[in-house]
Design a protein around this motif. Structure first.
Motif, PDB file in Angstrom:
ATOM      1  N   ILE A 130       0.839  -1.193   0.000  1.00 26.36           N
ATOM      2  CA  ILE A 130       0.000   0.000   0.000  1.00 26.36           C
ATOM      3  C   ILE A 130       0.880   1.252   0.000  1.00 26.36           C
ATOM      4  O   ILE A 130       1.728   1.414   0.877  1.00 26.36           O
ATOM      5  CB  ILE A 130      -0.916   0.023   1.238  1.00 26.36           C
ATOM      6  CG1 ILE A 130      -1.882  -1.159   1.212  1.00 26.36           C
ATOM      7  CG2 ILE A 130      -1.675   1.338   1.325  1.00 26.36           C
ATOM      8  CD1 ILE A 130      -2.716  -1.292   2.474  1.00 26.36           C
ATOM      9  N   PRO A 131       0.705   2.130  -0.972  1.00 25.03           N
ATOM     10  CA  PRO A 131       1.476   3.373  -0.962  1.00 25.03           C
ATOM     11  C   PRO A 131       0.863   4.395   0.001  1.00 25.03           C
ATOM     12  O   PRO A 131      -0.354   4.441   0.179  1.00 25.03           O
ATOM     13  CB  PRO A 131       1.369   3.856  -2.416  1.00 25.03           C
ATOM     14  CG  PRO A 131       0.064   3.300  -2.892  1.00 25.03           C
ATOM     15  CD  PRO A 131      -0.132   1.992  -2.164  1.00 25.03           C
ATOM     16  N   ILE A 132       1.703   5.150   0.638  1.00 24.71           N
ATOM     17  CA  ILE A 132       1.354   6.287   1.504  1.00 24.71           C
ATOM     18  C   ILE A 132       0.734   5.845   2.819  1.00 24.71           C
ATOM     19  O   ILE A 132       1.343   5.975   3.873  1.00 24.71           O
ATOM     20  CB  ILE A 132       0.445   7.296   0.777  1.00 24.71           C
ATOM     21  CG1 ILE A 132       1.127   7.782  -0.527  1.00 24.71           C
ATOM     22  CG2 ILE A 132       0.133   8.496   1.687  1.00 24.71           C
ATOM     23  CD1 ILE A 132       0.296   8.699  -1.370  1.00 24.71           C
ATOM     24  N   SER A 133      -0.519   5.336   2.814  1.00 20.51           N
ATOM     25  CA  SER A 133      -1.188   4.997   4.067  1.00 20.51           C
ATOM     26  C   SER A 133      -2.471   4.231   3.776  1.00 20.51           C
ATOM     27  O   SER A 133      -3.005   4.306   2.671  1.00 20.51           O
ATOM     28  CB  SER A 133      -1.528   6.273   4.855  1.00 20.51           C
ATOM     29  OG  SER A 133      -2.324   5.988   5.991  1.00 20.51           O
ATOM     30  N   TYR A 134      -2.970   3.497   4.788  1.00 23.49           N
ATOM     31  CA  TYR A 134      -4.290   2.871   4.656  1.00 23.49           C
ATOM     32  C   TYR A 134      -5.366   3.708   5.349  1.00 23.49           C
ATOM     33  O   TYR A 134      -6.514   3.273   5.446  1.00 23.49           O
ATOM     34  CB  TYR A 134      -4.290   1.439   5.205  1.00 23.49           C
ATOM     35  CG  TYR A 134      -3.795   1.308   6.638  1.00 23.49           C
ATOM     36  CD1 TYR A 134      -4.583   1.701   7.710  1.00 23.49           C
ATOM     37  CD2 TYR A 134      -2.546   0.780   6.912  1.00 23.49           C
ATOM     38  CE1 TYR A 134      -4.132   1.584   9.015  1.00 23.49           C
ATOM     39  CE2 TYR A 134      -2.090   0.659   8.210  1.00 23.49           C
ATOM     40  CZ  TYR A 134      -2.888   1.064   9.254  1.00 23.49           C
ATOM     41  OH  TYR A 134      -2.423   0.952  10.553  1.00 23.49           O
ATOM     42  N   LEU A 194      -5.538   2.557  -3.818  1.00 25.01           N
ATOM     43  CA  LEU A 194      -5.377   3.432  -2.656  1.00 25.01           C
ATOM     44  C   LEU A 194      -6.423   3.082  -1.602  1.00 25.01           C
ATOM     45  O   LEU A 194      -7.572   2.764  -1.927  1.00 25.01           O
ATOM     46  CB  LEU A 194      -5.537   4.903  -3.051  1.00 25.01           C
ATOM     47  CG  LEU A 194      -4.311   5.633  -3.590  1.00 25.01           C
ATOM     48  CD1 LEU A 194      -4.671   7.078  -3.918  1.00 25.01           C
ATOM     49  CD2 LEU A 194      -3.159   5.604  -2.585  1.00 25.01           C
ATOM     50  N   PHE A 195      -6.033   3.191  -0.342  1.00 22.01           N
ATOM     51  CA  PHE A 195      -6.918   2.871   0.770  1.00 22.01           C
ATOM     52  C   PHE A 195      -7.292   4.143   1.522  1.00 22.01           C
ATOM     53  O   PHE A 195      -6.422   4.970   1.832  1.00 22.01           O
ATOM     54  CB  PHE A 195      -6.228   1.890   1.714  1.00 22.01           C
ATOM     55  CG  PHE A 195      -6.123   0.497   1.155  1.00 22.01           C
ATOM     56  CD1 PHE A 195      -6.865  -0.541   1.698  1.00 22.01           C
ATOM     57  CD2 PHE A 195      -5.300   0.219   0.070  1.00 22.01           C
ATOM     58  CE1 PHE A 195      -6.781  -1.819   1.183  1.00 22.01           C
ATOM     59  CE2 PHE A 195      -5.213  -1.055  -0.453  1.00 22.01           C
ATOM     60  CZ  PHE A 195      -5.961  -2.076   0.099  1.00 22.01           C
ATOM     61  N   TYR A 196      -8.569   4.287   1.823  1.00 20.93           N
ATOM     62  CA  TYR A 196      -9.020   5.489   2.533  1.00 20.93           C
ATOM     63  C   TYR A 196     -10.013   5.113   3.628  1.00 20.93           C
ATOM     64  O   TYR A 196     -10.700   4.089   3.554  1.00 20.93           O
ATOM     65  CB  TYR A 196      -9.653   6.483   1.552  1.00 20.93           C
ATOM     66  CG  TYR A 196     -10.977   6.041   0.970  1.00 20.93           C
ATOM     67  CD1 TYR A 196     -12.177   6.549   1.463  1.00 20.93           C
ATOM     68  CD2 TYR A 196     -11.038   5.128  -0.090  1.00 20.93           C
ATOM     69  CE1 TYR A 196     -13.401   6.143   0.925  1.00 20.93           C
ATOM     70  CE2 TYR A 196     -12.243   4.721  -0.624  1.00 20.93           C
ATOM     71  CZ  TYR A 196     -13.424   5.231  -0.109  1.00 20.93           C
ATOM     72  OH  TYR A 196     -14.639   4.828  -0.632  1.00 20.93           O
TER      73      TYR A 196
END
Length: 337
Positions: free
Chosen positions: A177-181, A206-208
């Motif tokens: 996962i890039p950046i953050s979940y 992307l996870f949000y």
């Protein structure tokens, strides 16, 4: 610059134990799942992903109506149950048999209650991932794997999507996962714009949603996603992986552990680690002797008892429990169990 296509995964990472006890974690699970259903009623395009079959077992036992609503959304492909394991465990300390039991009991619960097993391994918050996992995952019906740690500054990988292959040749298609979940609000937009420039592939996942103490996405998050048009879609992970396999045949292969993050945790709360190994060994040898007793003496094999023992062991392998990163009050519950 070529614009990328984004698969946006609404999720709510839930630590059933961390800076709180498991009973508070239980309430977080129930409230988060109810909120996810409410948001689905408000927005027909919204989809949600959550892991850990123990959460669904709790829901089934405590709120049958909520459980049935979740089943409906699973059958509609709007709710994806990821992981196929009891919890998201520490992926270094447990013995191999424990990982097998995570799959055995987790996948069996899904098959009995949802009519199908999970195809996506999901340990997005675990601190490292040992090299034997692709073999166990693939032999458990799991084809894909999602993680976040170690991050790029902790482990260099050829790219975020790759075949992760065990020494025996078993492999799963893995995604870091890039950046953050836990992207929320305007951070979602900034992440899309950043990866529009940096991603080496045309398709990005992307996870949000608010996480750790549950929560998940809110209406504001969905509005931000919708302003990007059709190239940014609310989705579930299986749709992304199928697209990747359809579009690419040049995916790199990684033959290695995925390490390290938070190394100090492996010397923290040594008593918990000792009790885990003692419990694993006791359960395994007890099953062996119970089997011998059944064969030689026709003694009744305590199948249900062993299942409950293993479920307790597996729950306490949750990464923030076994790694030694939870509050002391949480460990009082673990030791008592």
């Amino acid at each position: 610059m070529v614009k990328k296509y984004f698969y946006m995964i609404g999720n709510a990472h839930i630590d059933p134990v961390w800076l709180w006890n498991w009973n508070e974690g239980l309430e977080v699970v129930l409230e988060t799942f109810r909120n996810a259903l409410k948001l689905m009623e408000k927005n027909s395009r919204y989809k949600f992903t959550a892991s850990s079959t123990i959460f669904y077992k709790w829901v089934k036992e405590l709120d049958k109506n909520l459980f049935n609503k979740i089943r409906e959304k699973v059958f509609e492909d709007r709710w994806y149950i990821a992981g196929g394991w009891i919890v998201e465990p520490d992926c270094n300390i447990p013995c191999g048999e424990s990982f097998v039991r995570h799959s055995l009991y987790g996948q069996r619960f899904l098959l009995e209650n949802f009519g199908k097993i999970c195809e996506i391994g999901y340990n997005i918050d675990s601190f490292g991932h040992n090299w034997m996992l692709p073999q166990i995952l693939s032999k458990s019906g799991i084809k894909y794997y999602i993680f976040m740690r170690p991050k790029p500054d902790e482990k260099t990988l050829p790219e975020n999507i790759f075949w992760w292959e065990s020494p025996d040749g078993s492999r799963v298609l893995a995604y870091r996962i890039p950046i953050s979940y836990t992207l929320t609000g305007e951070r979602i937009g900034r992440a899309i714009e950043e990866l529009d420039e940096k991603s080496s592939r045309d398709y990005v996942m992307l996870f949000y949603g608010r996480g750790d103490h549950g929560g998940g996405p809110v209406e504001e998050d969905l509005k931000i996603i919708e302003r990007y048009g059709e190239r940014v879609r609310m989705s579930i992970p299986i749709e992304f992986f199928k697209k990747i396999l359809e579009k690419y045949n040049d995916i790199p292969v990684v033959r290695d552990d995925l390490q390290h993050h938070a190394r100090g945790c492996y010397s923290s709360h040594s008593k918990i680690k000792y009790l885990n190994r003692l419990s694993e060994a006791t359960a395994i040898y007890s099953e062996i002797f119970a089997t011998i007793s059944k064969i030689l003496l026709d003694e009744k094999y305590p199948k249900k008892t062993f299942r409950e023992i293993w479920l307790n062991i597996l729950f306490n392998q949750f990464h923030d429990i076994l790694a030694g990163t939870s509050i002391w009050e949480a460990y009082e519950d673990v030791i008592a169990s």
